[in-house]
Design a protein around this motif. Sequence first.
Motif, PDB file in Angstrom:
ATOM      1  N   VAL A   1       0.743  -1.147   0.067  1.00 33.31           N
ATOM      2  CA  VAL A   1       0.017  -0.033   0.225  1.00 33.31           C
ATOM      3  C   VAL A   1       1.091   1.039   0.050  1.00 33.31           C
ATOM      4  O   VAL A   1       1.743   1.652   0.421  1.00 33.31           O
ATOM      5  CB  VAL A   1      -0.462   0.516   1.476  1.00 33.31           C
ATOM      6  N   ASP A   2       0.458   1.832  -0.779  1.00 37.76           N
ATOM      7  CA  ASP A   2       1.215   3.475  -1.371  1.00 37.76           C
ATOM      8  C   ASP A   2       0.538   4.427   0.295  1.00 37.76           C
ATOM      9  O   ASP A   2      -0.613   4.939   0.221  1.00 37.76           O
ATOM     10  CB  ASP A   2       0.896   4.603  -2.502  1.00 37.76           C
ATOM     11  N   TYR A   3       1.049   4.305   1.568  1.00 40.20           N
ATOM     12  CA  TYR A   3       0.205   4.533   2.653  1.00 40.20           C
ATOM     13  C   TYR A   3       0.389   6.487   2.327  1.00 40.20           C
ATOM     14  O   TYR A   3      -0.085   7.139   3.431  1.00 40.20           O
ATOM     15  CB  TYR A   3       1.177   4.150   3.816  1.00 40.20           C
ATOM     16  N   ALA A   4       1.068   7.011   1.897  1.00 44.85           N
ATOM     17  CA  ALA A   4       1.297   8.863   1.536  1.00 44.85           C
ATOM     18  C   ALA A   4       0.516   9.485   0.515  1.00 44.85           C
ATOM     19  O   ALA A   4       0.281  10.141   0.100  1.00 44.85           O
ATOM     20  CB  ALA A   4       2.423   8.649   1.312  1.00 44.85           C
ATOM     21  N   ALA A   5      -0.308   8.073  -0.439  1.00 45.19           N
ATOM     22  CA  ALA A   5      -1.393   8.410  -1.236  1.00 45.19           C
ATOM     23  C   ALA A   5      -2.481   9.557  -0.622  1.00 45.19           C
ATOM     24  O   ALA A   5      -2.771   8.918  -0.032  1.00 45.19           O
ATOM     25  CB  ALA A   5      -1.996   7.402  -1.953  1.00 45.19           C
ATOM     26  N   LEU A   6      -2.827  10.715  -1.519  1.00 42.49           N
ATOM     27  CA  LEU A   6      -4.013  11.421  -1.408  1.00 42.49           C
ATOM     28  C   LEU A   6      -5.188  10.666  -1.404  1.00 42.49           C
ATOM     29  O   LEU A   6      -5.422  10.136  -2.479  1.00 42.49           O
ATOM     30  CB  LEU A   6      -3.946  12.889  -1.514  1.00 42.49           C
ATOM     31  N   ASP A   7      -6.335  11.344  -1.176  1.00 40.68           N
ATOM     32  CA  ASP A   7      -7.634  10.755  -1.320  1.00 40.68           C
ATOM     33  C   ASP A   7      -7.581   9.561  -1.488  1.00 40.68           C
ATOM     34  O   ASP A   7      -8.570   9.230  -2.811  1.00 40.68           O
ATOM     35  CB  ASP A   7      -7.680  12.016  -2.331  1.00 40.68           C
ATOM     36  N   THR A   8      -7.196   8.108  -1.174  1.00 42.03           N
ATOM     37  CA  THR A   8      -7.294   7.210  -1.538  1.00 42.03           C
ATOM     38  C   THR A   8      -7.552   6.511   0.335  1.00 42.03           C
ATOM     39  O   THR A   8      -7.039   6.389   1.200  1.00 42.03           O
ATOM     40  CB  THR A   8      -5.750   6.267  -1.915  1.00 42.03           C
ATOM     41  N   LEU A   9      -9.032   5.538  -0.252  1.00 42.26           N
ATOM     42  CA  LEU A   9      -8.992   4.587   1.404  1.00 42.26           C
ATOM     43  C   LEU A   9      -8.730   3.561   0.690  1.00 42.26           C
ATOM     44  O   LEU A   9      -8.077   3.084   0.608  1.00 42.26           O
ATOM     45  CB  LEU A   9     -10.411   4.248   1.425  1.00 42.26           C
ATOM     46  N   MET A  10      -7.418   3.036   2.052  1.00 51.01           N
ATOM     47  CA  MET A  10      -6.503   2.547   2.803  1.00 51.01           C
ATOM     48  C   MET A  10      -6.763   1.500   3.778  1.00 51.01           C
ATOM     49  O   MET A  10      -6.909   2.319   4.800  1.00 51.01           O
ATOM     50  CB  MET A  10      -5.407   2.442   2.004  1.00 51.01           C
ATOM     51  N   PRO A  11      -6.200   0.685   4.466  1.00 49.32           N
ATOM     52  CA  PRO A  11      -5.605  -0.030   5.698  1.00 49.32           C
ATOM     53  C   PRO A  11      -4.706   0.868   5.932  1.00 49.32           C
ATOM     54  O   PRO A  11      -4.004   1.886   5.743  1.00 49.32           O
ATOM     55  CB  PRO A  11      -5.332  -1.443   5.610  1.00 49.32           C
ATOM     56  N   HIS A  12      -5.098   0.977   7.401  1.00 46.14           N
ATOM     57  CA  HIS A  12      -4.382   2.280   8.534  1.00 46.14           C
ATOM     58  C   HIS A  12      -2.966   1.428   8.251  1.00 46.14           C
ATOM     59  O   HIS A  12      -2.838   0.345   8.330  1.00 46.14           O
ATOM     60  CB  HIS A  12      -4.891   2.043   9.778  1.00 46.14           C
ATOM     61  N   PRO A  13      -1.797   2.592   8.383  1.00 39.00           N
ATOM     62  CA  PRO A  13      -0.390   1.648   7.827  1.00 39.00           C
ATOM     63  C   PRO A  13       0.381   1.417   9.412  1.00 39.00           C
ATOM     64  O   PRO A  13       0.958   0.541   9.471  1.00 39.00           O
ATOM     65  CB  PRO A  13       0.121   3.569   7.763  1.00 39.00           C
ATOM     66  N   MET A  14      -0.535   1.688  10.714  1.00 44.22           N
ATOM     67  CA  MET A  14       0.448   0.640  11.988  1.00 44.22           C
ATOM     68  C   MET A  14      -0.692   0.096  12.939  1.00 44.22           C
ATOM     69  O   MET A  14      -0.798  -1.259  13.235  1.00 44.22           O
ATOM     70  CB  MET A  14       0.108   1.765  13.456  1.00 44.22           C
ATOM     71  N   TYR A  15      -2.218   0.522  12.404  1.00 38.24           N
ATOM     72  CA  TYR A  15      -3.757  -0.355  13.515  1.00 38.24           C
ATOM     73  C   TYR A  15      -4.933  -1.354  12.344  1.00 38.24           C
ATOM     74  O   TYR A  15      -5.918  -1.739  12.190  1.00 38.24           O
ATOM     75  CB  TYR A  15      -4.479   0.355  13.399  1.00 38.24           C
ATOM     76  N   GLY A  16      -3.854  -1.383  10.716  1.00 43.90           N
ATOM     77  CA  GLY A  16      -4.501  -2.236   9.643  1.00 43.90           C
ATOM     78  C   GLY A  16      -5.350  -3.648  10.082  1.00 43.90           C
ATOM     79  O   GLY A  16      -5.854  -3.996   9.827  1.00 43.90           O
ATOM     80  N   LYS A  17      -4.624  -3.740  11.126  1.00 41.43           N
ATOM     81  CA  LYS A  17      -4.187  -5.663  11.193  1.00 41.43           C
ATOM     82  C   LYS A  17      -5.807  -5.742  12.043  1.00 41.43           C
ATOM     83  O   LYS A  17      -6.112  -6.354  12.840  1.00 41.43           O
ATOM     84  CB  LYS A  17      -2.929  -6.464  12.350  1.00 41.43           C
ATOM     85  N   MET A  18      -5.585  -3.943  12.972  1.00 37.48           N
ATOM     86  CA  MET A  18      -6.630  -4.133  14.025  1.00 37.48           C
ATOM     87  C   MET A  18      -8.282  -3.114  13.536  1.00 37.48           C
ATOM     88  O   MET A  18      -8.722  -3.555  13.920  1.00 37.48           O
ATOM     89  CB  MET A  18      -6.810  -3.151  15.167  1.00 37.48           C
TER      90      MET A  18
END
Length: 139
Positions: free
Chosen positions: A88-105
Motif C-alpha cells: 500500500v502507498d500509505y502516503a497517497a492522497l484521497d485514497t481509502l486504505m488500511p491504516h499503516p499501523m493499525y490495519g491488522k486491528m
Amino acid sequence: MHMTEDDITRHIIDSLGGGQFVVADDNTFFFHGADNKFPFATIVTKDDDFDSASKLNRLGVFRLNVGVGKETFRALFGEPDEASIANVDYAALDTLMPHPMYGKMHWVSVINPSSKTFEKVKPLLTEARSLAAARDKSK
C-alpha cells in the motif's frame, strides 16, 4: 473539493450526536462516550517516531482514521495480513486504505479526502461509532 479537518470534525459531531472529541498535540480523537479510552476515529496531523508511513509532515496534510468491523475491513481490503498491507502507498492522497499501523486491528484511513471519497467514509464512521457504543454497553 477536499474536505478540511474542520469539515470532518463538524460532520462527526453533528451527524453522530453525543460523544465527544479531544484535541491533543494537534491530533483529534473522537469518542462515543465519556470514558475517552478508545476512540472510534482520529484525525492525525503529523508523523512521529512510531507512525511516519503517511508522510504527514507535508504542508496541509492530515489523515482520517476509522476503526471498522472485521467484515467491513475484509470487504474493502481482504484479510489484514502482511501481504495485503505491505504493498500500500500509505502516503497517497484521497485514497481509502488500511491504516499503516493499525490495519491488522481493522482500522482504515484516508489522507486529505475529497468530498466524493468522504461520502464513502461516512458509513464507515457510523459503523465505527456503533461498534464503540456496543463495546461500551458490554462493559
